[in-house]
Design a protein around this motif. Structure first.
Motif, short mmCIF file in Angstrom:
data_model
loop_
_atom_site.label_atom_id
_atom_site.label_comp_id
_atom_site.label_asym_id
_atom_site.label_seq_id
_atom_site.Cartn_x
_atom_site.Cartn_y
_atom_site.Cartn_z
N GLU A 14 0.83 -1.21 0.00
CA GLU A 14 0.00 0.00 0.00
C GLU A 14 0.86 1.26 0.00
N LYS A 15 1.94 1.25 0.78
CA LYS A 15 2.85 2.39 0.79
C LYS A 15 3.43 2.63 -0.60
N ILE A 16 3.81 1.56 -1.27
CA ILE A 16 4.38 1.66 -2.62
C ILE A 16 3.34 2.23 -3.58
N LEU A 17 2.12 1.70 -3.53
CA LEU A 17 1.07 2.18 -4.43
C LEU A 17 0.72 3.64 -4.15
N ASP A 18 0.69 4.03 -2.88
CA ASP A 18 0.44 5.44 -2.54
C ASP A 18 1.55 6.33 -3.10
N ALA A 19 2.80 5.91 -2.88
CA ALA A 19 3.94 6.70 -3.37
C ALA A 19 3.92 6.80 -4.89
N ALA A 20 3.64 5.69 -5.55
CA ALA A 20 3.60 5.69 -7.01
C ALA A 20 2.48 6.60 -7.52
N ALA A 21 1.32 6.56 -6.88
CA ALA A 21 0.20 7.41 -7.31
C ALA A 21 0.56 8.89 -7.15
N ARG A 31 7.73 9.21 -16.64
CA ARG A 31 8.98 9.56 -15.95
C ARG A 31 9.11 8.86 -14.60
N LEU A 32 8.15 8.02 -14.27
CA LEU A 32 8.17 7.29 -13.02
C LEU A 32 9.30 6.27 -13.03
N THR A 33 10.07 6.22 -11.95
CA THR A 33 11.12 5.21 -11.82
C THR A 33 10.89 4.43 -10.54
N LEU A 34 11.35 3.19 -10.53
CA LEU A 34 11.22 2.36 -9.34
C LEU A 34 12.04 2.94 -8.19
N ASP A 35 13.21 3.50 -8.51
CA ASP A 35 14.03 4.12 -7.46
C ASP A 35 13.28 5.26 -6.77
N ALA A 36 12.64 6.10 -7.55
CA ALA A 36 11.90 7.24 -6.99
C ALA A 36 10.73 6.75 -6.13
N VAL A 37 10.05 5.71 -6.58
CA VAL A 37 8.92 5.17 -5.82
C VAL A 37 9.41 4.60 -4.49
N ALA A 38 10.51 3.83 -4.54
CA ALA A 38 11.06 3.25 -3.32
C ALA A 38 11.43 4.34 -2.32
N GLU A 39 12.08 5.37 -2.82
CA GLU A 39 12.48 6.48 -1.94
C GLU A 39 11.27 7.17 -1.33
N LYS A 40 10.28 7.47 -2.16
CA LYS A 40 9.08 8.17 -1.67
C LYS A 40 8.31 7.30 -0.67
N SER A 44 13.38 0.13 0.81
CA SER A 44 14.53 -0.19 -0.05
C SER A 44 14.00 -0.57 -1.43
N LYS A 45 14.87 -0.47 -2.42
CA LYS A 45 14.46 -0.88 -3.75
C LYS A 45 14.14 -2.38 -3.75
N GLY A 46 14.87 -3.15 -2.96
CA GLY A 46 14.59 -4.59 -2.85
C GLY A 46 13.19 -4.84 -2.31
N GLY A 47 12.77 -4.03 -1.34
CA GLY A 47 11.41 -4.16 -0.81
C GLY A 47 10.36 -3.85 -1.86
N LEU A 48 10.66 -2.86 -2.68
CA LEU A 48 9.74 -2.52 -3.77
C LEU A 48 9.70 -3.66 -4.78
N LEU A 49 10.87 -4.16 -5.17
CA LEU A 49 10.95 -5.21 -6.19
C LEU A 49 10.30 -6.51 -5.72
N LYS A 55 8.35 -2.06 -13.50
CA LYS A 55 7.53 -0.85 -13.56
C LYS A 55 6.14 -1.20 -14.09
N GLU A 56 6.08 -2.09 -15.08
CA GLU A 56 4.78 -2.50 -15.63
C GLU A 56 3.92 -3.17 -14.56
N ALA A 57 4.53 -4.01 -13.73
CA ALA A 57 3.78 -4.66 -12.64
C ALA A 57 3.26 -3.61 -11.66
N LEU A 58 4.06 -2.59 -11.40
CA LEU A 58 3.63 -1.51 -10.52
C LEU A 58 2.45 -0.75 -11.13
N LEU A 59 2.53 -0.42 -12.41
CA LEU A 59 1.43 0.28 -13.08
C LEU A 59 0.17 -0.58 -13.09
N GLN A 60 0.34 -1.89 -13.32
CA GLN A 60 -0.81 -2.80 -13.26
C GLN A 60 -1.43 -2.80 -11.87
#
Length: 190
Positions: A14-21, A31-40, A44-49, A55-60
């Motif tokens: 949920e945190k990831i989806l909120d940050a991505a939104a 211009r969305l990057t996985l690094d930026a989403v993880a930071e926001k 960690s990027k590993g936690g996001l991955l 990125k497509e899985a995140l958008l889905q």
């Protein structure tokens, strides 16, 4: 936050989806990057991955959450709507009008439009929801012409508003919404 969590503590997902939104609303999906989403999200990027390997899985995931939010709103509204003609059409049109307008939804919709231009397949779940809605309207309408016309008018109005393209004043919008309600409830005189 576009889609608030109603439970206590948020999951990493949920945190990831909120940050991505929030990022999509600010900078767009292109211009969305996985690094930026993880930071926001403060992860960690590993936690996001772990949750979203691409990125497509995140958008889905973002699109799926939007669908779930709309479905939840629709079901909550269904419990409060008075019985009567074209119940399904009244629930669908009211839900769209409640969700579509203003702020973060506009920004999110515009950002996601850019992503789906690059990958139209991301909208397949939305296409399925639209198809299911049409099937429900066909199966559960007292006046199918009125139900379809009301739904189509609402979809048009909500799309104009979500993409910040609406030329209508607040008074115009109120008039249109009342007209949609009249058509859906009273039907179309032949």
């Amino acid at each position: 936050m576009l889609f608030p969590c109603t439970r206590g503590r948020k999951s990493s997902r949920e945190k990831i989806l909120d940050a991505a939104a929030e990022l999509v609303a600010e900078i767009g999906a292109g211009r969305l990057t996985l690094d930026a989403v993880a930071e926001k999200a403060g992860l960690s990027k590993g936690g996001l991955l772990y949750n979203f390997p691409t990125k497509e899985a995140l958008l889905q995931g973002m699109i799926q959450r939007m669908i779930e939010q709309v479905t939840s709103e629709k079901e909550a509204l269904r419990e409060t709507v008075e019985p009567g003609p074209n119940l399904e059409a009244r629930v669908v049109t009211k839900t769209l009008l409640n969700i579509c307008c203003g702020g973060k939804m506009q920004e999110f919709a515009t950002g996601m439009m850019a992503a789906t231009a690059e990958n139209p397949g991301l909208l397949d779940p939305v296409r399925q929801v639209i198809s299911n809605t049409l099937d429900q309207l066909k199966a559960n309408s007292d006046d199918l012409d009125a139900a379809l016309l009301g739904w189509l008018a609402t979809e048009g109005l909500s799309n104009l508003e979500m993409h910040n393209l609406s030329p209508f004043t607040d008074e115009d919008r109120d008039r249109i919404v009342k007209a949609i309600d009249r058509v859906v409830v009273k039907g179309i005189a032949e």
